[in-house]
Design an enzyme around this catalytic site. Structure first.
Site: not given
Ligand code: EPZ
Length: 385
Positions: A22-23, A92, A116, A305, A327
């Site tokens: 999916k991702n 998202r 979320c 995840d 995370i």
């Molecule tokens: C991706 O989300 C995945 N989604 C998530 O899977 C997954 O949990 C996450 O990566 C971490 O591996 C998809 O790929 C569609 P991040 P994403 O940006 O990109 C912080 C699922 O269930 N952050 O890697 O949104 C954030 O708060 C989903 O399939 C900022 O601070 O995650 C987190 O603490 C849930 N500022 C950390 O970085 C930003 O601008 C990692 O988030 C962006 C993120």
């Protein structure tokens, strides 16, 4: 409100082909906006989020046809640049179109995604990266209004490793004039697949698979086809399922190299795991599960995840398991629901301390996000009346 009724107690036996990721699919759908033309994506999972992203591309003017596990996409007339709140708020990853729209049209109006199920999920890194490439960003009634004519190459370091921000900024950088260096890029396989796909579209990205990418901007890109990589989170979820119910299952069309930390943890818990190039055999015959500790981390560390699915496994493991989230430190909505089934869990800051119990007992529970839902389904596979 959908609901599932599960009657637990049966061991799992058989063979399961793992779906495409999916991702990995979601960012590639956004990337198809970068160059007008026809794309064929295969090994695509049949999921609501993929349909949502396909609908967003249609709103932006693309044609998207789903044929079995393939998506046939034509972005020749994808000339619209607004991603509406009504859609972005439901998923998202829709926010990923921002970078692609800037890369193709030099402008975009994309709703901020909001939070979320488990808390705030900022997009500041997405915005800072795009601004580094010369994008002018304003906030108007919850929308990011972006313009960049042209995008200019720059050096930008992500303050933390972010999958989404890496994807979003990379999709703009490939069209930025000059050279861009992106530091501290996320190493998740889904980001690597996106970078390789963009190169097949004619981008010039080097350093793929490392934390630092160098991108030579190009004036034109062309469509390309892609087969989605296996879903490593689905793979890990089925590994947990066998660990909970006992039995033996062979997972095919997967890639054990995508989840080294997960396989190690499952073996620590007492599962017998054998692997091949594209398969994983998981077995648990009787015997108690052993407690284990997890600290989630960015790839190749233990994936956030799979924190909830492995917590379900820990509820039945002899001894005390400690599951620490780094995370998302608030991703624990499943703890109270597991307690309704008889699990013994107490919170210690951003760690859940799970004391194994001999059995779980069935009860109505409420799921929140996708992975918390998987956790509760896994518990339901073994919960007794
Ligand atoms: C991706 O989300 C995945 N989604 C998530 O899977 C997954 O949990 C996450 O990566 C971490 O591996 C998809 O790929 C569609 P991040 P994403 O940006 O990109 C912080 C699922 O269930 N952050 O890697 O949104 C954030 O708060 C989903 O399939 C900022 O601070 O995650 C987190 O603490 C849930 N500022 C950390 O970085 C930003 O601008 C990692 O988030 C962006 C993120």
């Amino acid at each position: 409100m959908d609901s599932l009724i599960l009657r637990g107690g049966n061991p799992l036996e058989g063979e399961i082909p793992i779906s495409g990721s999916k991702n990995a699919t979601l960012p590639l759908l956004a990337a198809a906006l970068l160059a007008p033309g026809f794309y064929r994506f295969s090994n695509v999972p049949k999921l609501k989020d993929v349909r949502t992203m396909s609908n967003l591309l249609r709103i932006l003017g693309a044609k998207v046809d789903e044929v079995d596990h393939e998506l046939l996409i034509d972005t020749s007339h994808a000339t619209h640049v607004e991603a509406p709140y009504e859609l972005v708020k439901t998923m998202r990853a829709s926010f990923y179109v921002l970078g692609a729209l800037l890369g193709r049209h030099g402008e975009a109006r994309v709703s901020l995604p909001g939070g979320c199920a488990w808390g705030p999920r900022p997009v500041d890194l997405h915005l800072k990266g795009l601004e580094a490439l010369g994008a002018k960003l304003d906030l108007d009634a919850g929308y990011v209004v972006a313009s960049a004519l042209p995008l200019r190459g720059a050096t930008f370091e992500f303050g933390i490793s972010s999958v989404g921000a890496s994807c979003n900024v990379l999709m703009a950088a490939v069209r930025a004039e000059g050279t861009t260096v992106l530091k501290n890029i996320a190493l998740e396989p889904e980001v690597t697949q996106l970078a390789n796909f963009l190169n097949r579209m004619g981008a010039k990205i080097s350093g793929i698979g490392t934390r630092d990418l160098t991108i030579q901007g190009v004036a034109h890109l062309q469509p390309a086809d892609a087969a989605m990589i296996p879903d490593r989170i689905e793979t890990g979820s089925y590994i947990c399922a066998v660990g909970m119910t006992t039995g033996k299952v062979r997972l095919t069309n997967t890639d054990p190299h995508e989840l080294p930390s997960v396989i190690d943890k499952a073996r620590q818990a007492g599962l017998t795991i054998e692997t091949g190039a594209d398969w994983i055999s998981v077995e648990r015959r009787g015997g108690a599960l052993s407690a284990f500790d997890i600290t989630t981390d960015t790839y190749p560390g233990f994936p956030t995840d799979l924190q909830a699915p492995f917590m379900a496994l820990a509820t039945l493991a002899e001894g005390q398991s400690r599951i620490t989230a780094t995370i998302y430190t608030d991703r624990f909505t499943h703890v109270a629901e597991l307690a309704r089934l008889g699990a013994q869990i107490h919170m210690d800051g951003n760690s859940a301390v799970v004391t194994g119990v001999p059995k779980l007992t069935g009860a109505p529970v409420m799921s929140t996000d996708l992975r918390a839902s998987v956790c509760l389904v896994l518990a339901g596979l073994v919960a007794q009346r």
